[in-house]
Design a protein around this motif. Structure first.
Motif, PDB file in Angstrom:
ATOM      1  N   THR A 110       0.901  -1.174   0.242  1.00 56.47           N
ATOM      2  CA  THR A 110       0.198  -0.132   0.549  1.00 56.47           C
ATOM      3  C   THR A 110       0.510   1.730  -0.500  1.00 56.47           C
ATOM      4  N   GLN A 111       2.448   0.721  -0.021  1.00 58.24           N
ATOM      5  CA  GLN A 111       3.379   1.969   0.279  1.00 58.24           C
ATOM      6  C   GLN A 111       3.698   2.391  -1.354  1.00 58.24           C
ATOM      7  N   GLY A 112       2.910   1.748  -2.449  1.00 54.55           N
ATOM      8  CA  GLY A 112       3.732   2.278  -3.837  1.00 54.55           C
ATOM      9  C   GLY A 112       5.057   0.970  -4.536  1.00 54.55           C
ATOM     10  N   VAL A 113       5.018   0.307  -3.136  1.00 55.02           N
ATOM     11  CA  VAL A 113       5.948  -1.219  -4.182  1.00 55.02           C
ATOM     12  C   VAL A 113       4.286  -2.186  -4.435  1.00 55.02           C
ATOM     13  N   SER A 114       4.360  -2.472  -5.347  1.00 57.71           N
ATOM     14  CA  SER A 114       3.689  -3.044  -5.746  1.00 57.71           C
ATOM     15  C   SER A 114       3.703  -4.785  -5.226  1.00 57.71           C
ATOM     16  N   PRO A 115       2.714  -5.838  -5.444  1.00 60.15           N
ATOM     17  CA  PRO A 115       2.394  -7.025  -5.321  1.00 60.15           C
ATOM     18  C   PRO A 115       4.049  -8.270  -5.971  1.00 60.15           C
ATOM     19  N   ALA A 116       4.173  -7.494  -6.803  1.00 58.82           N
ATOM     20  CA  ALA A 116       4.800  -8.061  -8.108  1.00 58.82           C
ATOM     21  C   ALA A 116       6.758  -7.999  -8.212  1.00 58.82           C
ATOM     22  N   ARG A 117       6.965  -6.014  -7.230  1.00 60.31           N
ATOM     23  CA  ARG A 117       8.068  -5.629  -7.357  1.00 60.31           C
ATOM     24  C   ARG A 117       8.425  -6.290  -5.998  1.00 60.31           C
ATOM     25  N   TRP A 118       7.524  -6.369  -5.236  1.00 64.07           N
ATOM     26  CA  TRP A 118       7.547  -6.732  -4.216  1.00 64.07           C
ATOM     27  C   TRP A 118       8.287  -8.050  -3.584  1.00 64.07           C
ATOM     28  N   LEU A 119       7.635  -8.969  -4.684  1.00 60.95           N
ATOM     29  CA  LEU A 119       8.264 -10.875  -4.877  1.00 60.95           C
ATOM     30  C   LEU A 119       8.793 -10.887  -5.565  1.00 60.95           C
ATOM     31  N   ALA A 120       9.702  -9.857  -7.176  1.00 65.88           N
ATOM     32  CA  ALA A 120      10.807  -9.960  -7.183  1.00 65.88           C
ATOM     33  C   ALA A 120      11.969  -8.946  -6.686  1.00 65.88           C
ATOM     34  N   SER A 121      11.094  -8.667  -5.920  1.00 65.64           N
ATOM     35  CA  SER A 121      13.183  -7.956  -4.782  1.00 65.64           C
ATOM     36  C   SER A 121      13.180  -9.112  -4.200  1.00 65.64           C
ATOM     37  N   ARG A 122      12.552  -9.724  -3.253  1.00 67.78           N
ATOM     38  CA  ARG A 122      12.611 -10.797  -2.247  1.00 67.78           C
ATOM     39  C   ARG A 122      13.104 -12.190  -2.850  1.00 67.78           C
ATOM     40  N   LEU A 123      13.518 -11.987  -4.563  1.00 74.20           N
ATOM     41  CA  LEU A 123      13.360 -13.435  -5.118  1.00 74.20           C
ATOM     42  C   LEU A 123      14.883 -12.979  -5.578  1.00 74.20           C
ATOM     43  N   ALA A 124      15.080 -11.692  -6.254  1.00 74.21           N
ATOM     44  CA  ALA A 124      16.630 -11.489  -7.058  1.00 74.21           C
ATOM     45  C   ALA A 124      17.995 -11.458  -5.650  1.00 74.21           C
ATOM     46  N   LEU A 125      17.854 -11.003  -4.540  1.00 77.75           N
ATOM     47  CA  LEU A 125      18.871 -10.898  -3.927  1.00 77.75           C
ATOM     48  C   LEU A 125      19.031 -12.231  -4.309  1.00 77.75           C
ATOM     49  N   PRO A 126      18.334 -12.871  -2.663  1.00 80.41           N
ATOM     50  CA  PRO A 126      18.568 -14.891  -2.544  1.00 80.41           C
ATOM     51  C   PRO A 126      19.397 -15.301  -3.939  1.00 80.41           C
ATOM     52  N   ALA A 127      19.150 -14.756  -4.572  1.00 76.48           N
ATOM     53  CA  ALA A 127      19.457 -15.396  -6.200  1.00 76.48           C
ATOM     54  C   ALA A 127      20.607 -15.053  -6.019  1.00 76.48           C
ATOM     55  N   VAL A 128      20.822 -14.262  -6.204  1.00 75.46           N
ATOM     56  CA  VAL A 128      22.062 -13.836  -6.049  1.00 75.46           C
ATOM     57  C   VAL A 128      22.971 -14.210  -5.975  1.00 75.46           C
ATOM     58  N   VAL A 129      22.588 -14.271  -4.455  1.00 72.70           N
ATOM     59  CA  VAL A 129      23.451 -14.649  -3.232  1.00 72.70           C
ATOM     60  C   VAL A 129      23.723 -15.731  -3.208  1.00 72.70           C
ATOM     61  N   VAL A 130      22.592 -16.904  -3.215  1.00 68.76           N
ATOM     62  CA  VAL A 130      22.909 -18.108  -3.848  1.00 68.76           C
ATOM     63  C   VAL A 130      23.671 -18.254  -5.038  1.00 68.76           C
ATOM     64  N   THR A 131      23.794 -17.836  -5.857  1.00 70.31           N
ATOM     65  CA  THR A 131      24.382 -18.653  -7.497  1.00 70.31           C
ATOM     66  C   THR A 131      26.072 -18.366  -7.282  1.00 70.31           C
ATOM     67  N   ALA A 132      26.026 -17.603  -6.150  1.00 67.79           N
ATOM     68  CA  ALA A 132      27.418 -16.777  -6.369  1.00 67.79           C
ATOM     69  C   ALA A 132      28.377 -17.466  -4.987  1.00 67.79           C
ATOM     70  N   GLY A 133      27.599 -17.741  -4.234  1.00 69.65           N
ATOM     71  CA  GLY A 133      27.402 -18.664  -3.090  1.00 69.65           C
ATOM     72  C   GLY A 133      28.416 -19.793  -3.254  1.00 69.65           C
ATOM     73  N   ALA A 134      27.384 -20.767  -3.997  1.00 68.94           N
ATOM     74  CA  ALA A 134      26.905 -22.147  -4.385  1.00 68.94           C
ATOM     75  C   ALA A 134      28.621 -22.573  -4.885  1.00 68.94           C
ATOM     76  N   GLY A 135      28.147 -21.876  -6.270  1.00 70.93           N
ATOM     77  CA  GLY A 135      29.093 -21.949  -7.149  1.00 70.93           C
ATOM     78  C   GLY A 135      30.326 -22.046  -6.925  1.00 70.93           C
ATOM     79  N   LEU A 136      30.684 -20.671  -5.994  1.00 68.82           N
ATOM     80  CA  LEU A 136      32.219 -20.740  -5.638  1.00 68.82           C
ATOM     81  C   LEU A 136      32.940 -22.045  -5.709  1.00 68.82           C
ATOM     82  N   LEU A 137      31.745 -22.452  -4.641  1.00 66.30           N
ATOM     83  CA  LEU A 137      31.832 -23.458  -3.985  1.00 66.30           C
ATOM     84  C   LEU A 137      32.152 -24.800  -4.583  1.00 66.30           C
ATOM     85  N   VAL A 138      31.452 -25.122  -5.616  1.00 62.95           N
ATOM     86  CA  VAL A 138      31.255 -26.435  -6.597  1.00 62.95           C
ATOM     87  C   VAL A 138      32.454 -26.062  -7.448  1.00 62.95           C
TER      88      VAL A 138
END
Length: 318
Positions: A110-138
């Motif tokens: 209700t403060q200008g962040v649409s549900p779609a953008r809310w979900l996109a932001s929740r997925l983007a950062l973890p995806a980058v962090v998980v990919t970078a960390g797991a990729g390095l360890l592998v």
């Protein structure tokens, strides 16, 4: 400043401790793997040389480095193999379920962040962090595993379950799939503990299904051996199927033989018309095709789960 960047900053603040813990685990894993590939590998190689020089005669061998290397390898490989379940537990508990359960997501919408953008932001950062960390360890695990080639005779086979996944990108793809499962589960079951349990269970099923399909995603090779040489690729590749070849060239299941003497079993096979064994398997040259096809399959599943999350959210918010 855009609403998406504001939402991304809020996502980082919300999950900063998880990011810090993940970065710490990756840092520790990086240090251990580099140690394994360097100083510990040198100690293990010296221990292996002593064991080889000893032969069958009585002698005292200090193989502390060899034993430590093997136990450390098992520990690190197990930790990497379990990494998708760590991601699943976190994603199921906190990625979407916690905010929906506590009601903190509603003010953001209700403060200008649409549900779609809310979900996109929740997925983007973890995806980058998980990919970078797991990729390095592998990548480092494969480097540490490869460093023992030609220096020790006890290196884990590339086809073994834990080693196969800890050495390649398919494990990173499983981690991303676990992240997507957690996001979707949190939207469907917006309660932290149930979402955590469901996400871990679904990730286990998905991992099992991908591993079951993996040998069939790339054409296998078939070789025929005489009875004395056993099944081709039995301890050097990923087996798809095996059996007995008859005098007509047919491939049939090998008759059961409980005898502990090979000659007796061979006579039994010959009475059934057998002339040798056949084995369909994947040799070492199929490692990367198997890794890449399995990764592609898992990424397609991840994309479908992510799309399903946006559809569920849209229906939930009208």
């Amino acid at each position: 400043m855009s609403t998406l960047s504001v939402s991304a900053r809020w996502t980082f603040r919300l999950h900063r401790w998880a990011v810090i813990m993940w970065a710490s685990l990756v840092a520790v894993g990086t240090g251990v793997l580099l140690w394994m590939a360097g100083p510990l590998m040198d100690e293990a190689a010296r221990g292996w040389q002593q064991v080889q020089a000893c032969g069958e005669g009585p002698c005292i061998v200090r193989d502390d480095g060899l034993s430590l290397y093997m136990s450390t390898y098992d520990l690190v490989t197990d930790a990497l193999f379990l990494m998708p379940f760590l991601v699943a537990a976190w994603a199921g508990a906190t990625l979407t379920a916690r905010e929906l359960e506590s009601g903190t997501a509603l003010p953001a919408w209700t403060q200008g962040v649409s549900p779609a953008r809310w979900l996109a932001s929740r997925l983007a950062l973890p995806a980058v962090v998980v990919t970078a960390g797991a990729g390095l360890l592998v990548a480092l695990h494969r480097y540490a595993w490869s460093s023992s080639e030609g220096r020790m005779g006890t290196r884990a086979g590339w086809w073994l379950l834990r080693t196969f996944y800890a050495n390649g990108p398919a494990l990173v793809a499983v981690c991303l799939a676990a992240l997507a499962v957690g996001a979707l589960t949190g939207l469907l079951v917006p309660r932290t503990l149930p979402a955590l349990g469901i996400t871990v269970a679904v990730t286990a099923l998905l991992f099992t299904a991908a591993h079951w399909l993996m040998p069939y995603l790339w054409p296998s090779v078939t070789e025929v051996n005489d009875f004395g040489h056993g099944y081709a690729g039995e301890f050097s590749g990923i087996e798809v199927t095996h059996g007995m070849v008859t005098s007509t060239g047919a491939h049939v299941p090998t008759p059961y033989c409980a005898a502990d003497i090979t000659d007796r079993c061979e006579r039994l096979y010959e009475r059934h018309g057998g002339t040798g064994f056949f084995s369909s398997y994947h040799p070492a040259s199929h490692y990367w095709p198997l890794q890449l096809t399995t990764s592609a399959l898992l990424l397609v599943v991840t994309a479908l789960l992510t799309a399903a999350s946006f559809v569920v959210l849209r229906r939930r918010t009208g």
